[in-house]
Design an enzyme around this catalytic site. Structure first.
Site, mmCIF file in Angstrom:
data_model
loop_
_atom_site.group_PDB
_atom_site.id
_atom_site.type_symbol
_atom_site.label_atom_id
_atom_site.label_comp_id
_atom_site.label_asym_id
_atom_site.label_seq_id
_atom_site.Cartn_x
_atom_site.Cartn_y
_atom_site.Cartn_z
ATOM 1 N N LYS A 1 -10.417 -0.605 -1.797
ATOM 2 C CA LYS A 1 -10.204 -0.805 -0.363
ATOM 3 C C LYS A 1 -10.630 0.440 0.394
ATOM 4 C CE LYS A 1 -6.586 -1.706 3.116
ATOM 5 N NZ LYS A 1 -5.178 -2.127 3.335
ATOM 6 N N LYS B 1 -7.368 2.767 -2.789
ATOM 7 C CA LYS B 1 -7.659 2.751 -1.358
ATOM 8 C C LYS B 1 -7.958 4.177 -0.911
ATOM 9 C CE LYS B 1 -5.190 1.750 3.011
ATOM 10 N NZ LYS B 1 -3.954 1.151 3.574
ATOM 11 N N ASP C 1 0.856 -1.192 0.000
ATOM 12 C CA ASP C 1 0.000 0.000 0.000
ATOM 13 C C ASP C 1 0.890 1.240 0.000
ATOM 14 O OD1 ASP C 1 -1.661 -2.152 0.597
ATOM 15 O OD2 ASP C 1 -2.904 -1.021 1.998
#
Length: 292
Positions: A237, A201, A138
């Site tokens: 996400k 995300k 990430d």
């Protein structure tokens, strides 16, 4: 008009804040239909169980990982979480202690949560994390470059980090609380999608406001449009302040209504959380449970 401006200008995704809020309100009305045990079970299995504390250490991360191992024995009727998410330097610790199959090793890397360092440092961080065992990475979208309109360097950096990560999933954290407007979130989503992101995300959960349903709506619409144009599926996400089963179901409902059931797999849907796991487990078992 350069290629980045061109792809943004072609997008038909709604980016008026009021229109987005109205669309979200309409979708969330359906959330109660999804508040059931099957959905709670799926959401639990979609969690990136996260510890990102200044106090994290080799021993604390080892204990955190062991708790995930124990879950398989203590609740054999339930699927385990999707991943354990830690700082990049702890990837090898998780790999060493993780015994259960099917749980990925995720890390935050590339100067989380600000993305403010040399690109070479970000590349090294991602490379070292993957060498240590991470199969999901990430990274934080470079908001500063975005606000300066420096789309080419921004996109080139994401592409280089994806190539460094190789087969590991690359999740790009947009930090939507810093981007603020639906228009900015739309542009950031499109730039990330066309820079080889495997997931979009919402937030780091560290500095700015965390996930919002409005940001998630725009991101999912961009993912849908991108899939229609390219045939490539990119995951979503939600992360940052999602603590209750009720909140998680709302994000589930958005994904279901915008992207459809085919996105409701752990390969394409995740929630980054710590306390949410206990809330979902309590909802499934019908009594307050503090396991993680």
């Amino acid at each position: 008009m350069d290629k980045y401006q061109e792809v943004i200008s072609r997008s038909q995704v709604i980016s008026d804040d009021a229109a987005v809020a109205a669309a979200v309100a309409k979708i969330v009305e359906k959330a109660s239909e999804n508040a059931n045990e099957d959905v709670y079970r799926f959401l639990l299995s979609s969690i990136d169980l996260t510890t990102l504390s200044t106090e994290d250490s080799v021993s604390s991360v080892a204990r955190f990982t062991q708790r995930v191992n124990d879950f398989d024995n203590d609740y054999p009727q339930l699927k385990n979480v999707a991943a354990i998410c830690v700082y990049s330097n702890f990837a090898e610790v998780v790999k060493t202690h993780l015994d259960v199959p099917g749980v990925d090793i995720a890390v935050v890397a590339g100067c989380f949560p600000s993305s403010q360092t040399f690109q070479a440092v970000k590349v090294a961080d991602v490379a070292l994390a993957c060498a240590g065992g991470a199969n999901e990475v990430d990274i934080v979208f470079n908001v500063g470059q975005f606000l300066d309109g420096n789309y080419e360097d921004l996109s080139d950096e994401i592409i280089e980090l994806k190539h460094t990560a190789k087969d590991a999933r690359l999740k790009v954290i947009l930090e939507t609380g810093a981007l603020k407007s639906a228009e900015n979130i739309k542009k950031a989503s499109i730039l990330s999608l066309y820079s080889e992101a495997d997931f979009l995300k919402t937030s780091t959960g560290k500095i700015y406001p965390g996930a919002s349903l409005e940001a998630a709506y725009v991101m999912c619409q961009c993912i849908k449009e991108y899939y229609q144009q390219t045939g490539r599926k990119v995951g979503f996400k939600a992360s940052g302040g999602i603590r209750t089963s009720e909140d998680a179901v709302k994000y589930y409902t958005l994904v279901k209504e915008i992207l459809g059931d085919e996105w409701l797999t752990t390969d394409l849907f995740r929630i980054g959380a710590s306390s949410l796991a206990n809330s979902l487990l309590s909802s499934i078992l019908g009594e307050e449970t503090k396991y993680f």
